[in-house]
Design an enzyme around this catalytic site. Structure first.
Site, PDB file in Angstrom:
ATOM      1  N   ASP A 142      31.134  30.649 107.468  1.00 37.70           N
ATOM      2  CA  ASP A 142      32.472  30.072 107.617  1.00 37.70           C
ATOM      3  C   ASP A 142      32.766  29.108 106.464  1.00 37.70           C
ATOM      4  OD1 ASP A 142      34.873  29.410 108.793  1.00 37.70           O
ATOM      5  OD2 ASP A 142      34.010  27.932 110.163  1.00 37.70           O
ATOM      6  N   GLU A 143      34.009  29.086 106.044  1.00 44.15           N
ATOM      7  CA  GLU A 143      34.508  28.060 105.117  1.00 44.15           C
ATOM      8  C   GLU A 143      33.625  27.845 103.889  1.00 44.15           C
ATOM      9  OE1 GLU A 143      37.347  25.087 107.294  1.00 44.15           O
ATOM     10  OE2 GLU A 143      35.357  24.799 108.117  1.00 44.15           O
ATOM     11  N   TYR A 144      33.173  28.925 103.318  1.00 46.14           N
ATOM     12  CA  TYR A 144      32.477  28.813 102.034  1.00 46.14           C
ATOM     13  C   TYR A 144      33.556  28.795 100.957  1.00 46.14           C
ATOM     14  CZ  TYR A 144      28.731  29.517  98.609  1.00 46.14           C
ATOM     15  OH  TYR A 144      27.825  29.354  97.596  1.00 46.14           O
TER      16      TYR A 144
END
Ligand SMILES: *[C@@H]1O[C@H](CO)[C@@H](O)[C@H](O)[C@H]1NC(C)=O
Ligand SMILES: *[C@@H]1O[C@H](CO)[C@@H](O)[C@H](O)[C@H]1NC(C)=O
Ligand SMILES: *[C@@H]1O[C@H](CO)[C@@H](O)[C@H](O)[C@H]1NC(C)=O
Ligand SMILES: *[C@@H]1O[C@H](CO)[C@@H](O)[C@H](O)[C@H]1NC(C)=O
Ligand SMILES: *[C@@H]1O[C@H](CO)[C@@H](O)[C@H](O)[C@H]1NC(C)=O
Ligand SMILES: *[C@@H]1O[C@H](CO)[C@@H](O)[C@H](O)[C@H]1NC(C)=O
Ligand SMILES: *[C@@H]1O[C@H](CO)[C@@H](O)[C@H](O)[C@H]1NC(C)=O
Ligand SMILES: *[C@@H]1O[C@H](CO)[C@@H](O)[C@H](O)[C@H]1NC(C)=O
Ligand SMILES: *[C@@H]1O[C@H](CO)[C@@H](O)[C@H](O)[C@H]1NC(C)=O
Ligand SMILES: *[C@@H]1O[C@H](CO)[C@@H](O)[C@H](O)[C@H]1NC(C)=O
Ligand SMILES: *[C@@H]1O[C@H](CO)[C@@H](O)[C@H](O)[C@H]1NC(C)=O
Ligand SMILES: *[C@@H]1O[C@H](CO)[C@@H](O)[C@H](O)[C@H]1NC(C)=O
Length: 719
Positions: free
Chosen positions: A332-334
């Protein structure tokens, strides 16, 4: 003539259609039942009969690898009925014994279809007539959901089931909740009780987010980032993982994790474990700083040669623990290199498949791209958990490109304690709203976007696997006590469960139905209710009249009428009060009382023999201390007032739990509130209230750290 006949068939068709539409009764979820005249009372049931042909059958089509047998589900059902005061023996038998019984059997799975028209192993048929009740499941799991319907209908209909036949199948195979257990620990028994709550409303998935860190603000120094709260919740003694987790008592051992998975599976709920990387991965960087990206230490540097092997090694250790067919690798949210990210995801997919024959799921982050040269796309058999339209468009990016998607759109996001940017509990009212842009249709798992129908696939789209609503702990472990996750979801679980299944309960029906059902949800007491004949739950009065040596002499009588008598090994003083020393205690048969309560202690503290750690009263969920100041210890943290109790003075200390806040006051004076200081994303500070359960198991005790007299203890329901 022909015209009239045609009209006849037309009218018959409309009549039949109308009848079908009315085949619906209230429950959570609602059930497709046309009640017939008559009822069968559970008190007339002589036995639960498990069809001997299928007693050992299991459902191998679900997510869990540890599915209970039909007989095991039947035993849990029977113990649920017992808990609700219907004591019914259980036995194996045949259809010849289906009179005056609840007969549990299996049918043809081809008779049960999900919203996409596929066979579902979760469907069931419930038939009730004057001769008894029969549940026929597409599998034992289908039977289990049928038993939830039996309990709900019996509770809603005064102990009996209306005659008729329910033919009920969930529209979607994945129905559940996600809990952020990374930024806040939750004990196994809490998770197991949550599964019982979810299961009652036919949810089948509990996704546990097991590693994470607080928001790594760009303005932090490297030292601040490396000191930020970050946790990995699984505990292994494996040499290779030494140093990854330094907090054994807020982690799950293999035995504990196994117990969580089996206890939840026993009620049809599969745990989906998530270990998050390569974003939200500060815990790995605190362990191996060389793996972090210099400009954001919460992101892994995937091109570092040790990164992928390290995370693979973590999975190798824990994959044998996991009893689901799918595991969640986070992702997530890289915000660094997209190709690195895609290579990472595919490498983990390969690793998880080759070592454990499992599939992986990721949070929607970088949508596929088929035009960019050299772009590595994520395998199509990696399932995507969509959460926000600023990350992806689930229909256009994923479904139309043959990826399967779990709907976790932030429509139903919640972040505990602080209402920005998401509410503190999911938007329950949105589950009831028909949206004009969707032709007035209700929300269902295929609705990603309530305001723009063109973003939503059809209801029968097979690539929509179902729906999961997450609850996040962005503000860390001190912001809440365990039970606040339950309260945040108290209405959301049943409201979402109805639509996740395909029900159509209305807002007006929902609140009355939930309040009728709520006291009868087996396998849990998340609200820490204590049965009581009157609002006074417990009342020990030690001095007036002197209770001197009633028989047996160590009994402290409860005058509430509930007979919650205490026991003590403390001597009485001449005036009849209890003489508390650091070697004795006053014990009640109770433990913890949830919202709302007033706990009054009449006492005199003569000395703090341990000025660092003096325990006044303790219970399952909390402890009230006299040091430093008046202090609650709960969910692993201390919360202090600014005042202390005076020494050598007889006082009444009242502790009041009122909704999501807790107060204390002395001798009827001003209430002081227990609060917590919140750090909001490293940007600002805020204060908020804390709702502690009342500790009511033990006053004093060995090494309690204080001496004095107790004149009375009273616990009242309400505040
Ligand atoms: C079952 O009976 C016990 C004992 O009478 C009572 O305390 C409890 O509230 C009852 N439970 C239900 C669900 O009626
Ligand atoms: C009912 O049928 C089962 C087999 O289906 C048999 O084992 C059992 O003995 C029968 N019970 C009675 C009471 O006839
Ligand atoms: C970092 O500090 C700057 C300057 O004070 C501020 O404008 C910015 O919002 C801060 N960033 C974050 C993420 O808080
Ligand atoms: C895919 O890559 C191309 C070329 O860089 C870019 O123009 C396009 O916007 C990308 N498409 C998506 C859906 O991101
Ligand atoms: C998933 O897709 C990849 C790439 O096509 C393939 O190598 C792998 O075998 C597939 N996994 C499963 C479980 O089918
Ligand atoms: C606490 O309860 C109040 C009143 O019910 C509610 O408005 C508020 O949102 C709650 N706070 C949290 C953090 O849940
Ligand atoms: C407890 O009992 C005492 C003595 O009978 C009485 O004065 C007091 O009001 C009772 N407390 C509660 C909370 O019922
Ligand atoms: C309590 O017991 C201790 C001895 O253990 C004694 O010294 C003290 O006087 C007693 N307190 C009262 C109030 O009786
Ligand atoms: C204690 O005092 C501090 C400093 O005055 C204040 O910020 C805090 O809110 C007080 N705490 C409580 C629980 O009242
Ligand atoms: C205890 O109370 C004093 C004020 O009386 C306050 O300064 C101190 O910070 C409090 N201690 C804690 C741990 O809150
Ligand atoms: C507890 O008190 C709060 C605030 O007074 C109220 O809103 C809530 O309904 C009460 N809860 C129960 C279970 O009585
Ligand atoms: C404080 O004392 C209690 C026993 O009353 C003990 O269980 C607890 O571990 C102690 N806490 C600390 C921080 O020493």
């Amino acid at each position: 003539m022909t015209v009239r006949l045609k009209n006849f068939w037309l009218w018959l068709g409309i009549f039949v259609a109308a009848t079908v539409v009315r085949a619906r009764s209230v429950g959570i979820p609602t059930i497709p039942l046309v009640p017939a005249a008559g009822r069968f009372s559970l008190s007339n049931v002589e036995a639960i009969v498990v069809d001997g042909r299928y007693a050992d059958s299991v459902n191998d089509k679900g997510e869990t690898l540890i599915p209970p047998t039909l007989e095991e589900f039947a035993k849990t059902f029977s113990s649920d009925l017992e808990e609700l005061n219907w004591s019914i023996p259980i036995k194996q038998g045949g259809v010849n014994e289906s009179t005056s019984t609840i007969f549990l059997t299996l049918g043809d799975p081809a008779d049960y279809h999900d919203a996409a028209g596929r066979e579902s192993s979760e469907g069931y048929t419930l038939s009730t007539s004057s001769s008894g009740i029969t549940v026929t499941g597409a599998s034992p799991l289908g039977v289990w959901w049928g038993t939830r319907t039996i309990i709900q209908q019996a509770v809603l209909n005064n102990g009996s089931l209306p005659f008729g036949t329910v033919n009920d199948t969930p529209g979607w195979g994945l129905r559940g909740m996600m809990l952020d257990a990374g930024r806040h620990y939750y004990p196994p028994d809490f998770l197991i009780e949550m599964c019982a709550y979810m299961s009652f409303f036919k949810q089948n998935t509990f996704h546990l987010h097991l590693s994470d860190n607080l928001y790594n603000n760009e303005n932090y120094t490297r030292e601040q980032s490396l000191a930020l709260y970050a946790r990995f919740r699984l505990w292994s003694d494996a040499k290779e993982l030494e140093g990854l987790n330094q907090y054994k008592n807020e982690s799950y051992t293999e035995d504990q994790f196994h117990d969580i998975q089996t206890s939840c599976a026993a009620r049809g709920v599969t745990i989906i474990p998530e270990i998050e990387a390569p974003g939200h991965a500060l815990v790995f960087v605190q362990w191996k700083p060389e793996l972090g990206l210099a400009d954001d230490l919460s992101l892994l540097n995937i091109s570092h040669p040790d990164t992928i092997p390290t995370i693979k090694g973590v999975w190798s250790t824990f994959l044998p623990w996991f009893k689901s067919k799918t595991v969640h690798i986070g992702a997530d949210e890289y915000t660094a290199e997209v190709n690195d990210y895609n290579v990472f995801v595919n490498a983990m997919a390969d690793h998880v498949r080759t070592t454990a024959d499992k599939s992986i799921r990721i949070w929607g982050t970088f949508p596929p791209n088929y035009t960019e040269p050299g772009y590595v796309n994520i395998y199509k058999n990696v399932t995507i958990q969509h959460w926000a339209f600023f990350e992806d468009n689930p229909l256009y990016d994923y479904i139309l490109n043959d990826y399967s998607v779990v709907n976790s759109d932030d429509t139903f996001y919640a972040v505990q304690k602080w209402p920005v940017p998401y509410p503190t509990s999911p938007n329950v009212s949105a589950t009831f709203l028909g949206n004009p842009e969707n032709g007035g249709s209700l929300w269902y798992p295929n609705i990603f976007d309530r305001f723009n129908a063109s973003n939503n696939p059809a209801r029968d789209e097979p690539r929509v696997l179902g729906h999961t609503a997450p609850l996040w702990n962005d503000h860390g472990p001190t912001a809440t006590v365990y039970s606040e996750a339950y309260y945040a979801w108290r209405e959301a679980i049943p409201a979402l469960a109805d639509k996740q299944w395909g029900g159509d309960i209305t807002s007006a029906e929902f609140y009355t139905t939930l309040s009728s059902l709520h006291a009868s949800i087996p396998g849990q007491n998340l609200e820490r209710k204590i049965p009581s004949k009157s609002p006074t739950i417990l009342n020990y009065t030690l001095s007036t009249p002197p209770t001197k040596h009633t028989s047996p002499s160590n009994v402290v009588p409860d005058t509430s009428g509930n007979a919650y008598d205490g026991t003590t090994d403390c001597p009485l003083t001449p005036s009849g009060s209890l003489n508390i020393t650091s070697t004795c205690s006053l014990d009640t048969p109770l433990s913890s009382k949830g919202r709302n309560y007033t706990l009054t202690l009449s006492l005199l503290i003569s000395a703090l023999t341990n000025p660092e750690n003096a325990t006044l009263i303790s219970g399952r969920d909390s402890t009230l201390l006299l040091t430093p100041n008046i202090t609650f210890f709960a969910s692993g943290y201390y919360y202090s007032l600014n005042s202390t109790l005076p020494l050598d003075t007889k006082i009444d200390l009242e502790v009041v739990g009122r909704g999501n806040r807790t107060f204390a006051r002395v001798d009827g004076g001003t209430e002081e509130e227990f609060t917590v200081r919140l750090g909001i994303y490293g940007r600002e500070v805020a204060w908020a209230g804390m709702p502690f359960e009342a500790p009511v198991r033990r006053v004093g005790g060995r090494d309690a750290g204080w001496e004095g007299e107790v004149f009375g203890v009273a616990l009242v329901d309400g505040s």
